[in-house]
Design a protein around this motif. Structure first.
Motif, PDB file in Angstrom:
ATOM      1  N   VAL A 140       0.851  -1.191   0.000  1.00  0.00           N
ATOM      2  CA  VAL A 140       0.000   0.000   0.000  1.00  0.00           C
ATOM      3  C   VAL A 140       0.884   1.236   0.000  1.00  0.00           C
ATOM      4  O   VAL A 140       1.790   1.368   0.825  1.00  0.00           O
ATOM      5  N   CYS A 141       0.625   2.118  -0.942  1.00  0.00           N
ATOM      6  CA  CYS A 141       1.279   3.425  -0.992  1.00  0.00           C
ATOM      7  C   CYS A 141       0.269   4.441  -0.461  1.00  0.00           C
ATOM      8  O   CYS A 141      -0.893   4.423  -0.878  1.00  0.00           O
ATOM      9  N   PRO A 142       0.681   5.327   0.442  1.00  0.00           N
ATOM     10  CA  PRO A 142      -0.263   6.279   1.028  1.00  0.00           C
ATOM     11  C   PRO A 142      -0.987   7.153   0.012  1.00  0.00           C
ATOM     12  O   PRO A 142      -2.125   7.536   0.244  1.00  0.00           O
ATOM     13  N   TRP A 143      -0.343   7.456  -1.123  1.00  0.00           N
ATOM     14  CA  TRP A 143      -1.012   8.345  -2.064  1.00  0.00           C
ATOM     15  C   TRP A 143      -1.421   7.676  -3.377  1.00  0.00           C
ATOM     16  O   TRP A 143      -2.258   8.206  -4.105  1.00  0.00           O
ATOM     17  N   LYS A 144      -0.880   6.484  -3.689  1.00  0.00           N
ATOM     18  CA  LYS A 144      -1.245   5.813  -4.947  1.00  0.00           C
ATOM     19  C   LYS A 144      -2.289   4.720  -4.755  1.00  0.00           C
ATOM     20  O   LYS A 144      -3.034   4.420  -5.669  1.00  0.00           O
ATOM     21  N   GLY A 145      -2.290   4.092  -3.597  1.00  0.00           N
ATOM     22  CA  GLY A 145      -3.259   3.023  -3.343  1.00  0.00           C
ATOM     23  C   GLY A 145      -2.577   1.685  -3.155  1.00  0.00           C
ATOM     24  O   GLY A 145      -1.395   1.614  -2.813  1.00  0.00           O
ATOM     25  N   THR A 146      -3.310   0.600  -3.400  1.00  0.00           N
ATOM     26  CA  THR A 146      -2.798  -0.753  -3.221  1.00  0.00           C
ATOM     27  C   THR A 146      -2.229  -1.282  -4.533  1.00  0.00           C
ATOM     28  O   THR A 146      -2.916  -1.294  -5.555  1.00  0.00           O
ATOM     29  N   ALA A 147      -0.975  -1.713  -4.476  1.00  0.00           N
ATOM     30  CA  ALA A 147      -0.292  -2.249  -5.651  1.00  0.00           C
ATOM     31  C   ALA A 147      -0.395  -3.766  -5.671  1.00  0.00           C
ATOM     32  O   ALA A 147      -0.294  -4.428  -4.637  1.00  0.00           O
ATOM     33  N   SER A 148      -0.570  -4.308  -6.859  1.00  0.00           N
ATOM     34  CA  SER A 148      -0.488  -5.746  -7.103  1.00  0.00           C
ATOM     35  C   SER A 148       0.807  -6.008  -7.856  1.00  0.00           C
ATOM     36  O   SER A 148       1.361  -5.106  -8.499  1.00  0.00           O
ATOM     37  N   TYR A 149       1.290  -7.247  -7.812  1.00  0.00           N
ATOM     38  CA  TYR A 149       2.595  -7.579  -8.376  1.00  0.00           C
ATOM     39  C   TYR A 149       2.506  -8.708  -9.390  1.00  0.00           C
ATOM     40  O   TYR A 149       1.575  -9.507  -9.376  1.00  0.00           O
ATOM     41  N   TYR A 150       3.519  -8.751 -10.254  1.00  0.00           N
ATOM     42  CA  TYR A 150       3.675  -9.826 -11.230  1.00  0.00           C
ATOM     43  C   TYR A 150       5.015 -10.516 -11.033  1.00  0.00           C
ATOM     44  O   TYR A 150       6.018  -9.883 -10.697  1.00  0.00           O
ATOM     45  N   ASN A 151       5.018 -11.828 -11.304  1.00  0.00           N
ATOM     46  CA  ASN A 151       6.242 -12.595 -11.464  1.00  0.00           C
ATOM     47  C   ASN A 151       6.477 -12.728 -12.965  1.00  0.00           C
ATOM     48  O   ASN A 151       5.519 -12.690 -13.742  1.00  0.00           O
ATOM     49  N   ALA A 152       7.725 -12.890 -13.382  1.00  0.00           N
ATOM     50  CA  ALA A 152       8.034 -13.108 -14.799  1.00  0.00           C
ATOM     51  C   ALA A 152       8.799 -14.418 -14.933  1.00  0.00           C
ATOM     52  O   ALA A 152       9.694 -14.708 -14.130  1.00  0.00           O
ATOM     53  N   THR A 153       8.438 -15.194 -15.959  1.00  0.00           N
ATOM     54  CA  THR A 153       9.125 -16.451 -16.212  1.00  0.00           C
ATOM     55  C   THR A 153       9.755 -16.398 -17.599  1.00  0.00           C
ATOM     56  O   THR A 153       9.061 -16.187 -18.596  1.00  0.00           O
ATOM     57  N   ILE A 154      11.076 -16.591 -17.627  1.00  0.00           N
ATOM     58  CA  ILE A 154      11.856 -16.599 -18.856  1.00  0.00           C
ATOM     59  C   ILE A 154      12.626 -17.914 -18.900  1.00  0.00           C
ATOM     60  O   ILE A 154      13.384 -18.213 -17.972  1.00  0.00           O
ATOM     61  N   ASP A 155      12.438 -18.684 -19.958  1.00  0.00           N
ATOM     62  CA  ASP A 155      13.173 -19.947 -20.144  1.00  0.00           C
ATOM     63  C   ASP A 155      13.121 -20.836 -18.902  1.00  0.00           C
ATOM     64  O   ASP A 155      14.134 -21.399 -18.487  1.00  0.00           O
ATOM     65  N   GLY A 156      11.961 -20.923 -18.280  1.00  0.00           N
ATOM     66  CA  GLY A 156      11.774 -21.797 -17.130  1.00  0.00           C
ATOM     67  C   GLY A 156      12.222 -21.225 -15.797  1.00  0.00           C
ATOM     68  O   GLY A 156      12.042 -21.860 -14.768  1.00  0.00           O
ATOM     69  N   THR A 157      12.809 -20.040 -15.798  1.00  0.00           N
ATOM     70  CA  THR A 157      13.246 -19.400 -14.553  1.00  0.00           C
ATOM     71  C   THR A 157      12.288 -18.277 -14.199  1.00  0.00           C
ATOM     72  O   THR A 157      12.016 -17.403 -15.022  1.00  0.00           O
ATOM     73  N   THR A 158      11.779 -18.308 -12.971  1.00  0.00           N
ATOM     74  CA  THR A 158      10.822 -17.298 -12.520  1.00  0.00           C
ATOM     75  C   THR A 158      11.506 -16.285 -11.613  1.00  0.00           C
ATOM     76  O   THR A 158      12.248 -16.662 -10.701  1.00  0.00           O
ATOM     77  N   VAL A 159      11.248 -15.020 -11.889  1.00  0.00           N
ATOM     78  CA  VAL A 159      11.708 -13.926 -11.028  1.00  0.00           C
ATOM     79  C   VAL A 159      10.463 -13.375 -10.346  1.00  0.00           C
ATOM     80  O   VAL A 159       9.546 -12.883 -11.008  1.00  0.00           O
ATOM     81  N   ASN A 160      10.411 -13.500  -9.038  1.00  0.00           N
ATOM     82  CA  ASN A 160       9.240 -13.075  -8.275  1.00  0.00           C
ATOM     83  C   ASN A 160       9.179 -11.555  -8.141  1.00  0.00           C
ATOM     84  O   ASN A 160      10.205 -10.894  -7.990  1.00  0.00           O
ATOM     85  N   ASP A 161       7.964 -11.047  -8.191  1.00  0.00           N
ATOM     86  CA  ASP A 161       7.692  -9.621  -7.930  1.00  0.00           C
ATOM     87  C   ASP A 161       8.574  -8.700  -8.766  1.00  0.00           C
ATOM     88  O   ASP A 161       9.131  -7.722  -8.279  1.00  0.00           O
ATOM     89  N   VAL A 162       8.654  -8.984 -10.050  1.00  0.00           N
ATOM     90  CA  VAL A 162       9.493  -8.191 -10.951  1.00  0.00           C
ATOM     91  C   VAL A 162       8.830  -6.866 -11.322  1.00  0.00           C
ATOM     92  O   VAL A 162       9.499  -5.901 -11.659  1.00  0.00           O
ATOM     93  N   ALA A 163       7.496  -6.815 -11.234  1.00  0.00           N
ATOM     94  CA  ALA A 163       6.757  -5.621 -11.649  1.00  0.00           C
ATOM     95  C   ALA A 163       5.556  -5.409 -10.743  1.00  0.00           C
ATOM     96  O   ALA A 163       5.087  -6.335 -10.082  1.00  0.00           O
ATOM     97  N   TRP A 164       5.067  -4.169 -10.742  1.00  0.00           N
ATOM     98  CA  TRP A 164       3.871  -3.855  -9.960  1.00  0.00           C
ATOM     99  C   TRP A 164       2.980  -2.907 -10.729  1.00  0.00           C
ATOM    100  O   TRP A 164       3.406  -2.257 -11.673  1.00  0.00           O
ATOM    101  N   TYR A 165       1.732  -2.845 -10.292  1.00  0.00           N
ATOM    102  CA  TYR A 165       0.749  -1.942 -10.911  1.00  0.00           C
ATOM    103  C   TYR A 165      -0.349  -1.651  -9.899  1.00  0.00           C
ATOM    104  O   TYR A 165      -0.487  -2.345  -8.889  1.00  0.00           O
ATOM    105  N   TYR A 166      -1.113  -0.612 -10.181  1.00  0.00           N
ATOM    106  CA  TYR A 166      -2.224  -0.205  -9.316  1.00  0.00           C
ATOM    107  C   TYR A 166      -3.522  -0.452 -10.080  1.00  0.00           C
ATOM    108  O   TYR A 166      -3.889   0.337 -10.949  1.00  0.00           O
ATOM    109  N   PRO A 167      -4.222  -1.562  -9.778  1.00  0.00           N
ATOM    110  CA  PRO A 167      -5.456  -1.859 -10.515  1.00  0.00           C
ATOM    111  C   PRO A 167      -6.561  -0.833 -10.262  1.00  0.00           C
ATOM    112  O   PRO A 167      -7.380  -0.573 -11.139  1.00  0.00           O
ATOM    113  N   LYS A 168      -6.568  -0.257  -9.070  1.00  0.00           N
ATOM    114  CA  LYS A 168      -7.535   0.788  -8.719  1.00  0.00           C
ATOM    115  C   LYS A 168      -6.773   1.877  -7.983  1.00  0.00           C
ATOM    116  O   LYS A 168      -6.793   1.945  -6.758  1.00  0.00           O
ATOM    117  N   ALA A 169      -6.106   2.721  -8.746  1.00  0.00           N
ATOM    118  CA  ALA A 169      -5.289   3.782  -8.163  1.00  0.00           C
ATOM    119  C   ALA A 169      -6.172   4.829  -7.488  1.00  0.00           C
ATOM    120  O   ALA A 169      -7.338   5.016  -7.849  1.00  0.00           O
TER     121      ALA A 169
END
Length: 94
Positions: A44-73
């Motif tokens: 939770v950001c005090p002024w942007k709202g609640t962020a959700s996160y994405y993992n990314a998988t490249i060639d079978g390797t997953t990097v957790n929480d590589v990106a974030w976004y605000y679905p309801k900013a």
């Protein structure tokens, strides 16, 4: 053009990013979401709202929480609602 890559694979590329707090937020249409999976992480950001996160998988390797976004900013952050930002220490941004 701003481009984000992970292990040589392009995750996002756009001329239309929005800069907020020194982070590029990419329009969803410029992001290769086929490489992403939802993360259980949220913050939770005090002024942007609640962020959700994405993992990314490249060639079978997953990097957790590589990106974030605000679905309801918050009203103050509507310009980035749904836009995706990336952790600079997990990807290459150029």
């Amino acid at each position: 053009m701003t481009k984000v890559s992970l292990n040589g694979t392009v995750l996002a590329e756009s001329n239309d990013t929005v800069m907020v707090e020194n982070n590029h937020y990419f329009p969803p249409s410029s992001v290769n979401t086929s490489l992403f999976s939802d993360s259980n992480t949220s913050t939770v950001c005090p002024w942007k709202g609640t962020a959700s996160y994405y993992n990314a998988t490249i060639d079978g390797t997953t990097v957790n929480d590589v990106a974030w976004y605000y679905p309801k900013a918050s009203d103050k952050a509507k310009s980035i609602e749904g836009y995706i930002a990336f952790y600079k220490n997990k990807v290459t941004i150029e």
